[in-house]
Write a protein that holds these residues in place. Structure first.
Motif, PDB file in Angstrom:
ATOM      1  N   ILE A   1       0.808  -1.212   0.000  1.00  0.00           N
ATOM      2  CA  ILE A   1       0.000   0.000   0.000  1.00  0.00           C
ATOM      3  C   ILE A   1       0.840   1.260   0.000  1.00  0.00           C
ATOM      4  CG2 ILE A   1      -2.087  -0.955   0.970  1.00  0.00           C
ATOM      5  CD1 ILE A   1      -1.097  -0.166   3.697  1.00  0.00           C
ATOM      6  N   PRO A   2       1.555   1.505  -1.065  1.00  0.00           N
ATOM      7  CA  PRO A   2       2.256   2.771  -1.194  1.00  0.00           C
ATOM      8  C   PRO A   2       1.288   3.929  -1.174  1.00  0.00           C
ATOM      9  CG  PRO A   2       2.103   1.717  -3.315  1.00  0.00           C
ATOM     10  CD  PRO A   2       1.629   0.721  -2.299  1.00  0.00           C
ATOM     11  N   VAL A   3       0.027   3.583  -1.455  1.00  0.00           N
ATOM     12  CA  VAL A   3      -1.014   4.587  -1.484  1.00  0.00           C
ATOM     13  C   VAL A   3      -1.005   5.474  -0.253  1.00  0.00           C
ATOM     14  CG1 VAL A   3      -3.421   4.814  -2.072  1.00  0.00           C
ATOM     15  CG2 VAL A   3      -2.312   2.600  -2.337  1.00  0.00           C
ATOM     16  N   ALA A   4      -0.982   4.849   0.908  1.00  0.00           N
ATOM     17  CA  ALA A   4      -1.105   5.609   2.142  1.00  0.00           C
ATOM     18  C   ALA A   4       0.043   6.562   2.334  1.00  0.00           C
ATOM     19  CB  ALA A   4      -1.197   4.649   3.329  1.00  0.00           C
ATOM     20  N   VAL A   5       1.209   6.195   1.848  1.00  0.00           N
ATOM     21  CA  VAL A   5       2.365   7.066   2.009  1.00  0.00           C
ATOM     22  C   VAL A   5       2.211   8.324   1.191  1.00  0.00           C
ATOM     23  CG1 VAL A   5       4.847   7.217   1.731  1.00  0.00           C
ATOM     24  CG2 VAL A   5       3.810   5.091   2.460  1.00  0.00           C
ATOM     25  N   PHE A   6       1.406   8.228   0.144  1.00  0.00           N
ATOM     26  CA  PHE A   6       1.289   9.366  -0.752  1.00  0.00           C
ATOM     27  C   PHE A   6       0.097  10.240  -0.425  1.00  0.00           C
ATOM     28  CE2 PHE A   6       4.508   7.225  -2.492  1.00  0.00           C
ATOM     29  CZ  PHE A   6       4.249   6.234  -3.409  1.00  0.00           C
ATOM     30  N   ILE A   7      -0.617   9.891   0.629  1.00  0.00           N
ATOM     31  CA  ILE A   7      -1.809  10.642   0.976  1.00  0.00           C
ATOM     32  C   ILE A   7      -1.499  12.127   1.049  1.00  0.00           C
ATOM     33  CG2 ILE A   7      -3.522  11.021   2.766  1.00  0.00           C
ATOM     34  CD1 ILE A   7      -3.048   8.078   3.571  1.00  0.00           C
ATOM     35  N   PHE A   8      -0.430  12.444   1.756  1.00  0.00           N
ATOM     36  CA  PHE A   8      -0.055  13.853   1.907  1.00  0.00           C
ATOM     37  C   PHE A   8       0.876  14.295   0.803  1.00  0.00           C
ATOM     38  CE2 PHE A   8      -2.038  13.442   5.806  1.00  0.00           C
ATOM     39  CZ  PHE A   8      -2.072  14.637   6.481  1.00  0.00           C
ATOM     40  N   SER A   9       1.640  13.365   0.252  1.00  0.00           N
ATOM     41  CA  SER A   9       2.748  13.796  -0.585  1.00  0.00           C
ATOM     42  C   SER A   9       2.423  13.855  -2.059  1.00  0.00           C
ATOM     43  CB  SER A   9       3.945  12.875  -0.376  1.00  0.00           C
ATOM     44  OG  SER A   9       3.612  11.557  -0.715  1.00  0.00           O
ATOM     45  N   CYS A  10       1.281  13.312  -2.512  1.00  0.00           N
ATOM     46  CA  CYS A  10       1.003  13.260  -3.935  1.00  0.00           C
ATOM     47  C   CYS A  10      -0.201  14.098  -4.308  1.00  0.00           C
ATOM     48  CB  CYS A  10       0.738  11.826  -4.382  1.00  0.00           C
ATOM     49  SG  CYS A  10       2.224  10.881  -4.546  1.00  0.00           S
ATOM     50  N   PRO A  11      -0.018  15.206  -4.958  1.00  0.00           N
ATOM     51  CA  PRO A  11      -1.139  15.930  -5.518  1.00  0.00           C
ATOM     52  C   PRO A  11      -1.746  15.131  -6.659  1.00  0.00           C
ATOM     53  CG  PRO A  11       0.764  17.353  -5.289  1.00  0.00           C
ATOM     54  CD  PRO A  11       1.219  15.956  -5.050  1.00  0.00           C
ATOM     55  N   ALA A  12      -2.869  15.597  -7.152  1.00  0.00           N
ATOM     56  CA  ALA A  12      -3.524  14.914  -8.257  1.00  0.00           C
ATOM     57  C   ALA A  12      -2.591  14.813  -9.449  1.00  0.00           C
ATOM     58  CB  ALA A  12      -4.781  15.681  -8.656  1.00  0.00           C
ATOM     59  N   VAL A  13      -2.660  13.664 -10.120  1.00  0.00           N
ATOM     60  CA  VAL A  13      -1.828  13.480 -11.299  1.00  0.00           C
ATOM     61  C   VAL A  13      -2.315  14.437 -12.380  1.00  0.00           C
ATOM     62  CG1 VAL A  13      -1.086  11.858 -13.055  1.00  0.00           C
ATOM     63  CG2 VAL A  13      -1.456  11.074 -10.715  1.00  0.00           C
ATOM     64  N   SER A  14      -1.459  15.292 -12.814  1.00  0.00           N
ATOM     65  CA  SER A  14      -1.841  16.309 -13.778  1.00  0.00           C
ATOM     66  C   SER A  14      -1.971  15.721 -15.171  1.00  0.00           C
ATOM     67  CB  SER A  14      -0.784  17.414 -13.786  1.00  0.00           C
ATOM     68  OG  SER A  14      -1.056  18.341 -14.804  1.00  0.00           O
ATOM     69  N   THR A  15      -2.943  16.239 -15.928  1.00  0.00           N
ATOM     70  CA  THR A  15      -3.094  15.809 -17.312  1.00  0.00           C
ATOM     71  C   THR A  15      -2.173  16.612 -18.216  1.00  0.00           C
ATOM     72  OG1 THR A  15      -4.928  17.367 -17.582  1.00  0.00           O
ATOM     73  CG2 THR A  15      -5.482  15.103 -16.958  1.00  0.00           C
ATOM     74  N   ALA A  16      -1.598  17.666 -17.675  1.00  0.00           N
ATOM     75  CA  ALA A  16      -0.667  18.472 -18.461  1.00  0.00           C
ATOM     76  C   ALA A  16       0.682  17.781 -18.529  1.00  0.00           C
ATOM     77  CB  ALA A  16      -0.528  19.862 -17.835  1.00  0.00           C
ATOM     78  N   GLU A  17       1.484  18.183 -19.501  1.00  0.00           N
ATOM     79  CA  GLU A  17       2.795  17.586 -19.652  1.00  0.00           C
ATOM     80  C   GLU A  17       3.803  18.160 -18.677  1.00  0.00           C
ATOM     81  OE1 GLU A  17       4.022  17.858 -23.670  1.00  0.00           O
ATOM     82  OE2 GLU A  17       2.403  16.606 -24.457  1.00  0.00           O
ATOM     83  N   GLU A  18       3.547  19.349 -18.165  1.00  0.00           N
ATOM     84  CA  GLU A  18       4.481  19.973 -17.239  1.00  0.00           C
ATOM     85  C   GLU A  18       4.489  19.214 -15.914  1.00  0.00           C
ATOM     86  OE1 GLU A  18       6.629  22.553 -17.532  1.00  0.00           O
ATOM     87  OE2 GLU A  18       6.173  22.501 -19.673  1.00  0.00           O
ATOM     88  N   PRO A  19       5.656  18.857 -15.395  1.00  0.00           N
ATOM     89  CA  PRO A  19       5.721  18.162 -14.108  1.00  0.00           C
ATOM     90  C   PRO A  19       5.326  19.083 -12.965  1.00  0.00           C
ATOM     91  CG  PRO A  19       7.926  18.729 -14.849  1.00  0.00           C
ATOM     92  CD  PRO A  19       6.997  19.050 -15.994  1.00  0.00           C
TER      93      PRO A  19
ATOM     94  N   VAL B   1       4.832  10.193  -8.319  1.00  0.00           N
ATOM     95  CA  VAL B   1       5.268  10.424  -6.940  1.00  0.00           C
ATOM     96  C   VAL B   1       6.672  11.003  -6.890  1.00  0.00           C
ATOM     97  CG1 VAL B   1       6.125   8.057  -6.687  1.00  0.00           C
ATOM     98  CG2 VAL B   1       5.506   9.383  -4.663  1.00  0.00           C
ATOM     99  N   HIS B   2       7.504  10.685  -7.868  1.00  0.00           N
ATOM    100  CA  HIS B   2       8.880  11.173  -7.860  1.00  0.00           C
ATOM    101  C   HIS B   2       8.960  12.695  -7.942  1.00  0.00           C
ATOM    102  CE1 HIS B   2       7.785  10.598 -12.130  1.00  0.00           C
ATOM    103  NE2 HIS B   2       8.491  11.702 -12.314  1.00  0.00           N
ATOM    104  N   GLU B   3       7.870  13.352  -8.322  1.00  0.00           N
ATOM    105  CA  GLU B   3       7.900  14.804  -8.459  1.00  0.00           C
ATOM    106  C   GLU B   3       7.713  15.537  -7.130  1.00  0.00           C
ATOM    107  OE1 GLU B   3       4.996  15.870 -11.383  1.00  0.00           O
ATOM    108  OE2 GLU B   3       5.916  14.641 -12.964  1.00  0.00           O
ATOM    109  N   PHE B   4       7.436  14.807  -6.055  1.00  0.00           N
ATOM    110  CA  PHE B   4       7.048  15.461  -4.812  1.00  0.00           C
ATOM    111  C   PHE B   4       8.061  15.330  -3.683  1.00  0.00           C
ATOM    112  CE2 PHE B   4       3.349  14.313  -7.292  1.00  0.00           C
ATOM    113  CZ  PHE B   4       2.811  15.569  -7.485  1.00  0.00           C
ATOM    114  N   SER B   5       9.260  14.883  -4.009  1.00  0.00           N
ATOM    115  CA  SER B   5      10.331  14.895  -3.007  1.00  0.00           C
ATOM    116  C   SER B   5      10.713  16.337  -2.703  1.00  0.00           C
ATOM    117  CB  SER B   5      11.566  14.158  -3.536  1.00  0.00           C
ATOM    118  OG  SER B   5      11.312  12.778  -3.723  1.00  0.00           O
TER     119      SER B   5
END
Length: 380
Positions: free
Chosen positions: A9-27, A170-174
């Motif tokens: 469940i990596p999911v729970a770790v990303f609760i705070f750390s992962c914003p919505a996955v953007s549909t735009a190409e910009e990270p 998720v790698h974008e939120f370190s």
């Protein structure tokens, strides 16, 4: 396959750390802003969040500057739950987390509650985030350190790969979180927004630590102990209260420990690897000035299976007379786990320097960017 655990469940770790996955190409990029004594800025193109004050002030600063910019976070969380077939596990996770919350350091709870209030997220989510690491092992990781007599710089160097589930972006939120709590040591943690504990960190005394999760032990310990202190918060206590490896060991032994893990702790002079279970703390000192660690125990009292190709790669460092930053980084790259390696770092306790690469894995193949923490760790 890197991770083979019953509760993936990596999911729970990303609760705070992962914003919505953007549909735009910009990270995703953290917006630069200030709030109270807190500030989020880019230094050498690395996102650095500096927070200071009382627990309530620190929590509010983190909530506003790092968590609030991700408004669709709960939707993403539930998408991850659905993806992993864990929709029905949430109530159980909350129940277990709240049982363990009784052992949370009170100041850390105040921070979490203030951050949740400032960002609109609920308390249960924050609590689950800080216990899921003990309930289900989520990361790999490789660690290599050189004491001063084996370091090309003449100072201790501690290198580490954080290997994590490569899900979505998720790698974008370190980010680097510099925390200056009242009455305690200031510290800098490489992590994610909303993670109030420490997995990779250094404090103002130069004491540094990194973690390597472990899934099996031969000492009969339970998978996790509900009466223990969740390890990410226990390790934050080391950052806030200790200045040497000896002090860190004393604190570790005094705690009711929750789960199995390797912890590497280094000060300006030496390093030690602590093999930790709910029942034991075994110490592996440096071997001829070098220490290395992956995701298994090696002490005879705790070891089960010591086979690991990454450990074998790191062990070859003994062939070198000395290791500098370049050599340390090369060995970490040889031990990378491809897209799962999303943070690569080298701490230098004597100078409070951090060299860091974050982003899409393997980050060990990226240039490490230097960050001078000496000024950032000074309290106003």
């Amino acid at each position: 396959m890197i991770f083979r655990h019953w509760l993936p469940i990596p999911v729970a770790v990303f609760i705070f750390s992962c914003p919505a996955v953007s549909t735009a190409e910009e990270p995703f990029r953290f917006p630069e802003a200030s709030h109270g004594k807190g500030k989020l800025q880019y230094i050498n193109d690395l996102p650095v969040l500096t927070v200071e004050g009382t627990p309530e002030e620190i929590g509010e600063q983190i909530g506003v500057l790092a968590i609030k910019p991700a408004p669709q976070i709960l939707n993403i969380f539930h998408e991850f739950l659905k993806l992993r077939g864990l929709e029905k596990a949430w109530l159980w996770l909350v129940k277990v987390a709240n049982l363990m919350a009784a052992q949370f350091p009170p100041d850390h709870v105040k921070e979490m509650e203030a951050a949740a209030k400032a960002s609109g997220l609920d308390r249960d989510t924050a609590i689950v985030l800080h216990t899921v690491y003990d309930i289900a092992k989520l990361s790999g990781c490789s660690t290599l350190y050189a004491e001063p007599n084996r370091s090309a710089t003449g100072t201790l160097l501690l290198g580490h790969n954080l290997d994590f589930y490569a899900i979505a972006n998720v790698h974008e939120f370190s980010l680097v979180i510099v925390c200056r709590p009242q009455g305690k040591h200031a510290f800098a943690s490489v992590g994610f927004p909303g993670l109030f504990g420490c997995m990779s960190a250094i404090n103002d005394a130069g004491l540094s630590l990194v973690t390597n999760e472990v899934t099996s032990t031969s000492d009969g310990s339970p998978k996790f102990d509900l009466k223990g202190v969740p390890f990410v918060l226990a390790f934050r206590r080391i950052m806030e209260e200790c200045t040497t490896v000896d002090e860190a060991e004393k604190l570790l032994r005094s705690l009711h420990r929750t789960s199995t893990i390797n912890l590497t702790v280094c000060d300006k002079k030496e390093g030690r690897i602590f093999e930790i279970t709910p029942k034991n703390v075994k110490v592996r000192p440096a071997d001829k000035g070098l220490g290395m660690c992956t995701n298994h125990f090696r002490s005879k009292e705790l070891a089960t299976n010591m086979q690991c190709w990454r450990y074998d790669v790191l062990l070859k460092s003994q062939d070198s007379k000395t290791l500098g930053r370049k050599e340390l980084a090369k060995k970490l790259d040889e031990a990378n786990q491809k897209e799962a390696t999303i943070q690569t770092m080298i701490f230098e306790p004597a100078t409070l320097r951090l060299d860091l690469a974050i982003g899409k894995g393997p980050t060990s193949a990226r240039p490490l960017k230097a960050l001078d923490l000496s000024a950032l760790l000074k309290k106003d």
